[in-house]
Design a protein around this motif. Structure first.
Motif: not given
Ligand code: SF4
Ligand code: SF4
Length: 432
Positions: A30-33, A43-44, A47, A71-77, A87
């Motif tokens: 689920a992690c774009p990076t 990866s989450p 990190r 990290c995008l801080a998108c919280r997909g994880c 996260y």
């Molecule tokens: S918030 Fe989570 S899913 Fe999004 S880039 Fe960071 S580690 Fe990956």
């Protein structure tokens, strides 16, 4: 306010949060990076592992800074995690700890201080910058720079120029402090947070939001003395300034609430909404502001969340088009709101809704991530546009101004002329 030692202990990842991760790796896909770079440390799980090492005494080094920064801080994880790891809270705390333990070079420090502490909280400075941007756009200079290829000569700065928001005059700042009557009988009394840059670059979206709320029986107050929500500060780890801004917003809204019961505080920006709903996390140490922050949080609603929760005014004209929806990360993963925007789109007559694959994977916008990490952000955006093109919509709707800018850049580079709009703008079209 607690003393600085207390804050120092608060503004770093907490053991109780880190301990929730069982290192199962179910969040990796689920992690774009991680999907893009294939590196465990990006990866989450990777990190979190690095955060644990720092919490156990390992010094904060450049490698840790880079992986946390990427990290995008998108919280997909967060959505993918079966163990309930928060996260978003962890990465924001990790960035605060890095910020408090990093000596930046003079130029970087000065620039950061100017943007975060002077520019974003100041309507006067934002207006001046917005006016300069407007002149750049309408004088023909922007067209000349782009058409002549001079933008490319600027190197990395040129790529960022393509992502710059446009300035929309008149700016929305003049509406702050105003109250707008509902159309028809009053059903609700709501307050609206207008944002900071949005007052310049999304002034028409803010106006559309007010119109749609009024069409649904809302008296709309734009509380005086409100300011930037501090989301960009929280994401950058600058929590002292975020607290100053949060206090100003809490005081502004609670003063309006004291003057006459407010049913909800509304934002049309999912990124801001996530932070506004988590103001209590900034004041866990503060006996005076914690209860106020909790009261504020209890009133806070994304505009799609609010509209989907009331009996919607169905007096709409058809909007004949095919639309898809890009989940804004801070709405889907941060606020766990997925069905409300889709419900609203489906309520518009004539509009045909088509779900796109991986709609809840980040588009690469992520606040100012696309400006700081343009290359990786564009790689993520290119993948997003492949899914858009597979879906073949005429309109891409989303729920966050930052995502709109990023998707517009995606359409310019890889799209088929799709229109990018906020869900509320489509409702506004249907009502007019
Ligand atoms: S918030 Fe989570 S899913 Fe999004 S880039 Fe960071 S580690 Fe990956
Ligand atoms: S964050 Fe959640 S899904 Fe990811 S490794 Fe930890 S426990 Fe597993």
């Amino acid at each position: 306010m607690g003393d600085s030692k207390t804050l120092e202990n608060i503004d770093k990842p907490q053991t109780v949060d880190l301990d929730r991760c069982v290192h199962c790796g179910l969040c990796l896909n689920a992690c774009p990076t991680y999907r893009e770079l294939g590196v465990e440390m990006d990866s989450p799980r990777g990190r979190i592992y690095q955060m644990v090492q720092v919490s156990q005494g390992q010094p904060i080094g450049d490698s840790y800074r880079e992986h946390i920064d990427l990290c995008l801080a998108c919280r997909g994880c967060e959505s993918a995690c079966p163990s309930g790891v928060n996260y978003g809270r962890l990465v924001e705390a990790a960035r605060a700890e890095i910020e408090n333990n990093t000596e930046r070079p003079w130029l970087s420090r000065t620039l950061r201080n100017f943007v975060f502490r002077k520019l974003l909280p100041s309507p006067t400075l934002l207006t001046a910058v917005g006016a300069a941007l407007y002149v750049y756009q309408v004088s023909g200079l922007q067209k000349l720079m782009r058409a002549s290829g001079m933008v490319r000569l600027l190197g990395p700065l040129g790529a960022r120029e393509a992502l710059a928001p446009s300035a929309q005059i008149p700016f929305f700042f003049r509406q702050i402090g105003q109250t707008y009557a509902p159309e028809g009988p009053r059903r609700f009394r709501v307050a609206m947070m207008a944002g900071c840059i949005a007052n310049i670059s999304f002034a028409r979206l803010n106006e559309a939001t007010v119109r749609v709320l009024r069409k649904n029986g809302c008296e709309v107050i734009i509380p005086a003395n409100q300011t930037c929500c501090g989301a960009l500060h929280v994401h950058a780890g600058i929590r002292d300034q975020a607290r100053i801004l949060a206090k100003q917003n809490i005081d502004a809204v609670l003063a309006a609430h004291a003057a006459g019961q407010i049913d909800a505080v509304i934002t049309n920006a999912a990124g801001c909404g996530s932070t506004l709903k988590e103001y209590d996390e900034l004041f866990e140490h503060d006996a005076e502001y914690l209860p106020k922050a909790k009261k504020f949080k209890s009133l806070m609603k994304d505009v799609t969340e609010f509209l989907a929760s009331i009996e919607l005014n169905r007096d709409m004209k058809p909007v004949d088009a095919i639309v898809t929806y890009q989940d804004s990360c801070h709405l889907a993963h941060g606020q766990k709101i997925r069905s409300a925007p889709r419900q609203l789109l489906r309520a518009i007559p004539g509009l045909k809704f088509k779900e796109m694959p991986l709609s809840d994977v980040c588009c690469g916008s992520a606040g100012i991530y696309n400006v700081l990490h343009t290359d990786l952000s564009m790689r993520i955006l290119e993948k997003k546009m492949e899914n858009v093109n597979r879906t073949q919509p005429q309109i891409i709707a989303t729920a966050n101004p930052g995502c709109m800018l990023q998707l517009e850049a995606g359409v310019r580079q890889w799209g088929k002329g799709e229109r990018v709009v906020h869900v509320v703008e489509l409702l506004d079209e249907a009502y007019t």
